[in-house]
Motif scaffolding. Structure first.
Motif, PDB file in Angstrom:
ATOM      1  N   THR A 228       0.849  -1.189   0.000  1.00 23.82           N
ATOM      2  CA  THR A 228       0.000   0.000   0.000  1.00 23.82           C
ATOM      3  C   THR A 228       0.878   1.230   0.000  1.00 23.82           C
ATOM      4  O   THR A 228       1.870   1.301   0.730  1.00 23.82           O
ATOM      5  CB  THR A 228      -0.910   0.023   1.237  1.00 23.82           C
ATOM      6  OG1 THR A 228      -1.794  -1.109   1.192  1.00 23.82           O
ATOM      7  CG2 THR A 228      -1.731   1.299   1.307  1.00 23.82           C
ATOM      8  N   SER A 229       0.516   2.198  -0.832  1.00 21.15           N
ATOM      9  CA  SER A 229       1.144   3.516  -0.793  1.00 21.15           C
ATOM     10  C   SER A 229       0.091   4.516  -0.361  1.00 21.15           C
ATOM     11  O   SER A 229      -1.031   4.508  -0.895  1.00 21.15           O
ATOM     12  CB  SER A 229       1.685   3.901  -2.173  1.00 21.15           C
ATOM     13  OG  SER A 229       2.799   3.118  -2.502  1.00 21.15           O
ATOM     14  N   GLY A 230       0.448   5.361   0.588  1.00 17.48           N
ATOM     15  CA  GLY A 230      -0.524   6.325   1.092  1.00 17.48           C
ATOM     16  C   GLY A 230       0.112   7.665   1.361  1.00 17.48           C
ATOM     17  O   GLY A 230       1.252   7.732   1.830  1.00 17.48           O
ATOM     18  N   SER A 231      -0.635   8.721   1.085  1.00 17.31           N
ATOM     19  CA  SER A 231      -0.084  10.065   1.288  1.00 17.31           C
ATOM     20  C   SER A 231       0.047  10.390   2.774  1.00 17.31           C
ATOM     21  O   SER A 231       0.790  11.298   3.157  1.00 17.31           O
ATOM     22  CB  SER A 231      -0.979  11.103   0.606  1.00 17.31           C
ATOM     23  OG  SER A 231      -2.323  10.950   1.047  1.00 17.31           O
ATOM     24  N   TYR A 232      -0.632   9.620   3.623  1.00 18.44           N
ATOM     25  CA  TYR A 232      -0.591   9.870   5.060  1.00 18.44           C
ATOM     26  C   TYR A 232       0.691   9.332   5.707  1.00 18.44           C
ATOM     27  O   TYR A 232       0.987   9.616   6.851  1.00 18.44           O
ATOM     28  CB  TYR A 232      -1.803   9.189   5.730  1.00 18.44           C
ATOM     29  CG  TYR A 232      -1.892   7.715   5.418  1.00 18.44           C
ATOM     30  CD1 TYR A 232      -2.568   7.271   4.274  1.00 18.44           C
ATOM     31  CD2 TYR A 232      -1.274   6.767   6.226  1.00 18.44           C
ATOM     32  CE1 TYR A 232      -2.619   5.924   3.956  1.00 18.44           C
ATOM     33  CE2 TYR A 232      -1.330   5.421   5.917  1.00 18.44           C
ATOM     34  CZ  TYR A 232      -2.001   5.001   4.782  1.00 18.44           C
ATOM     35  OH  TYR A 232      -2.057   3.668   4.454  1.00 18.44           O
ATOM     36  N   GLU A 233       1.457   8.522   4.977  1.00 23.42           N
ATOM     37  CA  GLU A 233       2.616   7.845   5.578  1.00 23.42           C
ATOM     38  C   GLU A 233       3.727   8.824   5.931  1.00 23.42           C
ATOM     39  O   GLU A 233       4.329   8.744   6.989  1.00 23.42           O
ATOM     40  CB  GLU A 233       3.144   6.770   4.620  1.00 23.42           C
ATOM     41  CG  GLU A 233       2.174   5.604   4.415  1.00 23.42           C
ATOM     42  CD  GLU A 233       2.623   4.631   3.335  1.00 23.42           C
ATOM     43  OE1 GLU A 233       2.790   3.446   3.658  1.00 23.42           O
ATOM     44  OE2 GLU A 233       2.802   5.046   2.174  1.00 23.42           O
ATOM     45  N   LYS A 234       4.027   9.739   4.991  1.00 21.92           N
ATOM     46  CA  LYS A 234       5.060  10.745   5.262  1.00 21.92           C
ATOM     47  C   LYS A 234       4.597  12.039   4.608  1.00 21.92           C
ATOM     48  O   LYS A 234       4.322  12.057   3.407  1.00 21.92           O
ATOM     49  CB  LYS A 234       6.405  10.346   4.641  1.00 21.92           C
ATOM     50  CG  LYS A 234       7.155   9.229   5.328  1.00 21.92           C
ATOM     51  CD  LYS A 234       8.473   8.948   4.601  1.00 21.92           C
ATOM     52  CE  LYS A 234       9.017   7.592   4.974  1.00 21.92           C
ATOM     53  NZ  LYS A 234      10.143   7.175   4.136  1.00 21.92           N
ATOM     54  N   SER A 235       4.549  13.087   5.381  1.00 26.77           N
ATOM     55  CA  SER A 235       4.167  14.383   4.806  1.00 26.77           C
ATOM     56  C   SER A 235       4.659  15.497   5.708  1.00 26.77           C
ATOM     57  O   SER A 235       5.038  15.258   6.864  1.00 26.77           O
ATOM     58  CB  SER A 235       2.648  14.463   4.632  1.00 26.77           C
ATOM     59  OG  SER A 235       2.008  14.435   5.893  1.00 26.77           O
ATOM     60  N   PHE A 236       4.682  16.700   5.164  1.00 24.79           N
ATOM     61  CA  PHE A 236       5.007  17.876   5.966  1.00 24.79           C
ATOM     62  C   PHE A 236       4.214  19.043   5.407  1.00 24.79           C
ATOM     63  O   PHE A 236       3.690  18.993   4.298  1.00 24.79           O
ATOM     64  CB  PHE A 236       6.517  18.163   5.964  1.00 24.79           C
ATOM     65  CG  PHE A 236       7.048  18.660   4.632  1.00 24.79           C
ATOM     66  CD1 PHE A 236       7.362  17.757   3.625  1.00 24.79           C
ATOM     67  CD2 PHE A 236       7.236  20.017   4.386  1.00 24.79           C
ATOM     68  CE1 PHE A 236       7.843  18.188   2.397  1.00 24.79           C
ATOM     69  CE2 PHE A 236       7.724  20.465   3.164  1.00 24.79           C
ATOM     70  CZ  PHE A 236       8.021  19.546   2.167  1.00 24.79           C
ATOM     71  N   THR A 237       4.144  20.084   6.198  1.00 27.56           N
ATOM     72  CA  THR A 237       3.403  21.281   5.774  1.00 27.56           C
ATOM     73  C   THR A 237       4.358  22.455   5.733  1.00 27.56           C
ATOM     74  O   THR A 237       5.137  22.672   6.670  1.00 27.56           O
ATOM     75  CB  THR A 237       2.244  21.573   6.745  1.00 27.56           C
ATOM     76  OG1 THR A 237       1.376  20.438   6.773  1.00 27.56           O
ATOM     77  CG2 THR A 237       1.444  22.785   6.281  1.00 27.56           C
ATOM     78  N   GLU A 238       4.307  23.186   4.642  1.00 29.72           N
ATOM     79  CA  GLU A 238       5.140  24.387   4.500  1.00 29.72           C
ATOM     80  C   GLU A 238       4.266  25.496   3.929  1.00 29.72           C
ATOM     81  O   GLU A 238       3.601  25.306   2.897  1.00 29.72           O
ATOM     82  CB  GLU A 238       6.331  24.092   3.571  1.00 29.72           C
ATOM     83  CG  GLU A 238       7.364  25.206   3.538  1.00 29.72           C
ATOM     84  CD  GLU A 238       8.605  24.799   2.729  1.00 29.72           C
ATOM     85  OE1 GLU A 238       9.317  23.865   3.144  1.00 29.72           O
ATOM     86  OE2 GLU A 238       8.854  25.418   1.682  1.00 29.72           O
ATOM     87  N   ASP A 239       4.266  26.612   4.609  1.00 32.52           N
ATOM     88  CA  ASP A 239       3.425  27.754   4.201  1.00 32.52           C
ATOM     89  C   ASP A 239       1.970  27.344   3.983  1.00 32.52           C
ATOM     90  O   ASP A 239       1.326  27.765   3.006  1.00 32.52           O
ATOM     91  CB  ASP A 239       3.980  28.402   2.913  1.00 32.52           C
ATOM     92  CG  ASP A 239       5.362  28.997   3.129  1.00 32.52           C
ATOM     93  OD1 ASP A 239       6.155  29.017   2.174  1.00 32.52           O
ATOM     94  OD2 ASP A 239       5.636  29.429   4.273  1.00 32.52           O
TER      95      ASP A 239
END
Lengths: 327, 122
Positions: A228-239
């Motif tokens: 499974t690939s999911g966008s929730y696995e690794k993310s960060f927020t910038e601006d």
């Protein structure tokens, strides 16, 4: 009459005993856990020594394929050396190249120039536009040449982050099969179900991308691989903008196809791992055709939590609630 | 003469075999139905907690403390010395075959037992 009596007297106790003993002799499984390839590993096997013996194999594989390990095959290729590839690595790279072609570059094994800029395993940041453009040019201009004897030379830089866990699942599954055992292995969510669990399929939950403490349903697997690939696995927020780690190598930016999770069941771990990443980048419609081309099965979850499944996946997957729409 | 398949002694023999077989099967059945949370550190089992308890437990590791809640509503990490805090963000797990993992601390809590998944993807 006497013959029937003697036969009944002999057969019935034996049959009853056999049936009862058979039902009580379903295999039990021992589980060993560990860490490798930057993720959590587990092996459930029939024998305790098997479960614990298999885990170190993943570390050996990591030493071969991780670009972060100084003298790995991939690191040496990335330095411009000619390297004799193992059969497993050669096949993984060949499959990666095939999927790269079919996705018109949305997926690429030569992704290191771009993934290094994003640095999701270190200090993630949005890359500078000029740097990203230069990195993309390196990705698109990359090529790998492999001779018949397996000697390889590379133009570009390889990152097998989207492939390695599937390769590890294959490695562990092969080891179980060599030992004649059934079992379940998990490498950071890339799972290999080897044989059956007694008379039953293995039950693998699919994590809910919108609430990761829950699941959306169950896969029933026999001799199959899932990733499974999911966008929730690794993310960060910038601006105020969220960036996840699944990069579309055509643009160098996180894929935005309206998906939050892609689950693929396939005949090998490396195929399920590659396809789950590639389909996230190309979207459901092209992803569905891609799965069909490789004989794999697809479950996709969109940003609003709607589940879509291919026909083959609907035979394997049972949703916990709601409807699963056809792809 | 009657058609007799089994005589009384045969039925007693069958009953004895049935009872013995059930006694033999019982440990396997009970083991499959038992549910617990298994706490591991660096692959070694630190603790096994039945899913029926309602309590918090503190695990003191060389890297610091991890506080875990075990209730009928699930298992959750309440606090951890780990800087990432991913284990806390995961929230409560109750149905997963693989539970909560902390990579930096090599600490995990996994749920086992009948009715629980054998694995989780995603």
């Amino acid at each position: 009459m006497h013959g029937r009596y003697r036969k009944g007297r002999r057969i019935a106790p034996l049959l009853l005993s056999f049936l009862l003993l058979l039902s009580s002799c379903a295999p039990s499984y021992t589980r060993a856990e560990g860490y490798g390839m930057g993720t959590f590993l587990s092996v459930s096997a029939e024998r305790e020594d098997t479960a614990s013996a298999l885990l170190p194999l993943v570390n050996a594989l990591e030493n071969e394929i991780s670009h972060r390990v100084a003298d790995s095959s991939v690191a040496r290729l990335n330095l411009g050396e000619t390297v004799l590839l193992s059969l497993r690595l050669k096949e993984a790279l060949a499959l990666s190249a095939d999927v790269a072609e079919k996705t018109e570059g949305a997926f690429s094994p030569f992704s290191l120039p771009v993934t290094a800029l994003w640095d999701f395993n270190g200090t993630p940041r949005v890359p500078d536009e000029a740097a990203l453009a230069a990195a993309l040019a390196q990705v698109k201009g990359a090529s790998l040449t492999v001779s018949e004897n397996g000697a390889a030379s590379l133009i570009g830089k390889i990152d097998l982050g989207a492939v390695g866990k599937g390769m590890a699942a294959d490695l562990l599954a092969d080891a179980l099969k060599e030992r004649g055992e059934s079992g379940l292995v998990s490498v950071g969510g890339s799972i290999a179900a080897v044989g059956s669990k007694g008379d039953d399929p293995w039950r693998v939950g699919v994590r809910d991308p919108l609430d990761t403490s829950k699941t959306v349903g169950t896969l029933s697997l026999l001799d199959a691989f899932v990733s499974t690939s999911g966008s929730y696995e690794k993310s960060f927020t910038e601006d105020g903008v969220s960036y996840h780690h699944i990069i579309d190598m055509r643009t160098g930016m996180p894929a935005r196809q309206g998906l939050v999770s892609v689950t693929v069941v396939a005949e090998s771990g490396v195929l399920s791992d590659i396809l789950s990443t590639a389909i996230f980048a190309v979207g459901m419609e092209k992803g569905s055709a891609l799965c069909e081309a490789y004989g794999a099965h697809l479950l996709a979850i969109t940003e609003d939590g709607t589940l879509y499944a291919s026909e083959g996946m609907r035979a394997l997957f049972t949703a916990e609630k709601g409807t699963v729409l056809p792809l | 003469m009657k058609n007799v398949i089994f005589r009384r002694n045969d039925l007693l023999l069958l009953l004895a075999i049935l009872v013995l077989s059930l006694l033999f099967a019982l440990p396997f059945v009970m083991r499959r139905e038992a549910g617990a949370a298994i706490v591991r550190y660096r692959g070694e089992v630190l603790d096994t907690v039945p899913l029926s308890v309602n309590e918090e437990r503190i695990y003191t590791l060389p890297e610091g403390e991890v506080r875990v809640s075990f209730t009928e509503n699930g298992v959750a990490v309440l606090s951890s010395s780990c800087p990432n805090r991913d284990c806390i963000r995961m929230g409560s797990v109750i149905r997963e075959g693989s539970g909560i993992y902390c990579l930096p601390l090599a600490f995990s809590v996994t749920l086992t037992g009948e009715g629980i998944f054998d694995g989780i993807t995603g």
